[in-house]
Design a protein around this motif. Structure first.
Motif, PDB file in Angstrom:
ATOM      1  N   UNK A  51      -5.140   8.052  54.477  1.00 14.12           N
ATOM      2  CA  UNK A  51      -4.519   8.047  53.146  1.00 14.12           C
ATOM      3  C   UNK A  51      -3.439   6.965  53.071  1.00 14.12           C
ATOM      4  N   UNK A  52      -2.621   6.888  54.105  1.00 16.29           N
ATOM      5  CA  UNK A  52      -1.564   5.885  54.125  1.00 16.29           C
ATOM      6  C   UNK A  52      -2.107   4.472  54.109  1.00 16.29           C
ATOM      7  N   UNK A  53      -3.125   4.223  54.936  1.00 16.69           N
ATOM      8  CA  UNK A  53      -3.726   2.896  54.986  1.00 16.69           C
ATOM      9  C   UNK A  53      -4.387   2.543  53.657  1.00 16.69           C
ATOM     10  N   UNK A  54      -5.046   3.518  53.054  1.00 10.41           N
ATOM     11  CA  UNK A  54      -5.701   3.255  51.767  1.00 10.41           C
ATOM     12  C   UNK A  54      -4.661   2.853  50.712  1.00 10.41           C
ATOM     13  N   UNK A  55      -3.533   3.537  50.686  1.00 10.17           N
ATOM     14  CA  UNK A  55      -2.488   3.222  49.713  1.00 10.17           C
ATOM     15  C   UNK A  55      -1.971   1.800  49.915  1.00 10.17           C
ATOM     16  N   UNK A  56      -1.779   1.420  51.172  1.00 11.61           N
ATOM     17  CA  UNK A  56      -1.279   0.076  51.470  1.00 11.61           C
ATOM     18  C   UNK A  56      -2.300  -0.981  51.075  1.00 11.61           C
ATOM     19  N   UNK A  57      -3.548  -0.775  51.467  1.00 12.83           N
ATOM     20  CA  UNK A  57      -4.580  -1.777  51.228  1.00 12.83           C
ATOM     21  C   UNK A  57      -4.919  -1.924  49.756  1.00 12.83           C
ATOM     22  N   UNK A  58      -5.055  -0.801  49.062  1.00 12.78           N
ATOM     23  CA  UNK A  58      -5.487  -0.869  47.666  1.00 12.78           C
ATOM     24  C   UNK A  58      -4.369  -1.308  46.716  1.00 12.78           C
ATOM     25  N   UNK A  59      -3.176  -1.469  47.246  1.00  6.11           N
ATOM     26  CA  UNK A  59      -2.097  -2.042  46.439  1.00  6.11           C
ATOM     27  C   UNK A  59      -2.258  -3.556  46.318  1.00  6.11           C
ATOM     28  N   UNK A  60      -3.171  -4.114  47.127  1.00 11.19           N
ATOM     29  CA  UNK A  60      -3.415  -5.559  47.106  1.00 11.19           C
ATOM     30  C   UNK A  60      -4.596  -5.869  46.190  1.00 11.19           C
ATOM     31  N   UNK A  61      -4.481  -6.894  45.349  1.00 10.83           N
ATOM     32  CA  UNK A  61      -5.550  -7.199  44.396  1.00 10.83           C
ATOM     33  C   UNK A  61      -6.831  -7.713  45.028  1.00 10.83           C
ATOM     34  N   UNK A  62      -6.751  -8.215  46.260  1.00  2.49           N
ATOM     35  CA  UNK A  62      -7.932  -8.809  46.891  1.00  2.49           C
ATOM     36  C   UNK A  62      -8.560  -7.911  47.951  1.00  2.49           C
ATOM     37  N   UNK A  63      -8.153  -6.642  47.998  1.00  8.26           N
ATOM     38  CA  UNK A  63      -8.686  -5.702  48.993  1.00  8.26           C
ATOM     39  C   UNK A  63      -9.072  -4.402  48.299  1.00  8.26           C
ATOM     40  N   UNK A  64     -10.236  -3.870  48.651  1.00 11.44           N
ATOM     41  CA  UNK A  64     -10.644  -2.569  48.128  1.00 11.44           C
ATOM     42  C   UNK A  64     -11.227  -1.725  49.254  1.00 11.44           C
ATOM     43  N   UNK A  65     -10.878  -0.453  49.283  1.00 10.44           N
ATOM     44  CA  UNK A  65     -11.415   0.470  50.289  1.00 10.44           C
ATOM     45  C   UNK A  65     -12.671   1.109  49.714  1.00 10.44           C
ATOM     46  N   UNK A  66     -13.815   0.855  50.338  1.00 10.64           N
ATOM     47  CA  UNK A  66     -15.084   1.344  49.803  1.00 10.64           C
ATOM     48  C   UNK A  66     -15.429   2.740  50.305  1.00 10.64           C
ATOM     49  N   UNK A  67     -14.854   3.144  51.447  1.00 13.66           N
ATOM     50  CA  UNK A  67     -15.154   4.483  51.985  1.00 13.66           C
ATOM     51  C   UNK A  67     -14.250   4.770  53.172  1.00 13.66           C
ATOM     52  N   UNK A  68     -14.291   6.016  53.624  1.00 13.87           N
ATOM     53  CA  UNK A  68     -13.556   6.447  54.812  1.00 13.87           C
ATOM     54  C   UNK A  68     -14.508   7.179  55.747  1.00 13.87           C
ATOM     55  N   UNK A  69     -14.167   7.173  57.032  1.00 19.50           N
ATOM     56  CA  UNK A  69     -14.943   7.914  58.023  1.00 19.50           C
ATOM     57  C   UNK A  69     -13.981   8.491  59.049  1.00 19.50           C
ATOM     58  N   UNK A  70     -14.318   9.654  59.586  1.00 16.77           N
ATOM     59  CA  UNK A  70     -13.424  10.336  60.512  1.00 16.77           C
ATOM     60  C   UNK A  70     -13.861  10.236  61.971  1.00 16.77           C
TER      61      UNK A  70
END
Length: 225
Positions: free
Chosen positions: A18-37
């Protein structure tokens, strides 16, 4: 407009994802397409989504990040893997290198370091932040001589194809220097260095910068850190 970097997050701890997704998706040139555990889910998600980059934890239950990295690099050569590590145990870092990881990110990295690492690994340029590069060389390169296979004659042949300046750049990469440091050392501009780095990687058929570092050590051109 340039397409965003499509990232798959892999970590067994949901809060970290969740933390990494928030950091990454705050950038206009990065998108998180999925997560895996875990590693198996990472392999499956990569096969389905074809991400540009996988942000991969190493220590996970079931199939770990090293095995997952190896499978992803083997079956999806376009996808790069950026491994999360704390360097607690040398064998984890070394195993990730052997598996084909294109870069390393310390889990306590600052926000800007994470973003820079993702962008760098994606473009195959400066795959490692300076402090991580030097930690990697310090911890891992002494092990590269242990039980390694003989140098492939083709590797030596490709080395001969480098110009004198490209060889200088290759040796600097092997020492863990950044493009800025190489530019300062060789008294040229960073854009010139970037061009040389691209040519070096292409001629040596190195997947990316970290594997050029490994090759320099395997060929005995750079002393162990």
């Amino acid at each position: 407009m340039t397409q965003p970097i499509r990232v798959l997050l892999v970590d067994d701890q949901e809060l970290i994802r969740v933390g990494f997704r928030m950091v990454l998706e705050a950038e206009p040139d990065i998108t998180v397409v999925a997560e895996a555990a875990d590693g198996r889910a990472a392999i499956a998600q990569t096969a389905t989504l074809d991400p540009d980059l996988v942000l991969m934890d190493i220590r996970m239950p079931g199939l770990d990040g090293i095995a997952a990295t190896q499978a992803i690099v083997r079956d999806h050569p376009r996808t790069r893997v950026l491994v999360l590590t704390t360097f607690d145990l040398d064998e984890y870092a070394f195993g990730a290198i052997r598996a084909g990881a294109s870069g390393f990110l310390l889990k306590d990295a600052q926000r800007h370091e994470m973003i820079a690492a993702v962008r760098a690994v994606h473009r195959g340029d400066a795959a490692l932040a300076p402090r991580i590069t030097r930690m990697l060389l310090e911890h891992v390169t002494p092990q590269l001589g242990a039980g390694r296979p003989p140098v492939d004659p083709a590797e030596t042949s490709r080395l001969a194809d480098l110009t004198e300046r490209e060889r200088d750049v290759f040796l600097a990469i092997g020492r863990g220097l950044t493009n800025a440091e190489i530019a300062q050392t060789l008294y040229v501009g960073e854009s010139t260095v970037k061009t040389h780095v691209g040519r070096v990687l292409a001629k040596l058929e190195a997947r990316d910068r970290i594997h050029a570092v490994i090759l320099a050590h395997r060929l005995g051109l750079v002393g162990d850190a």
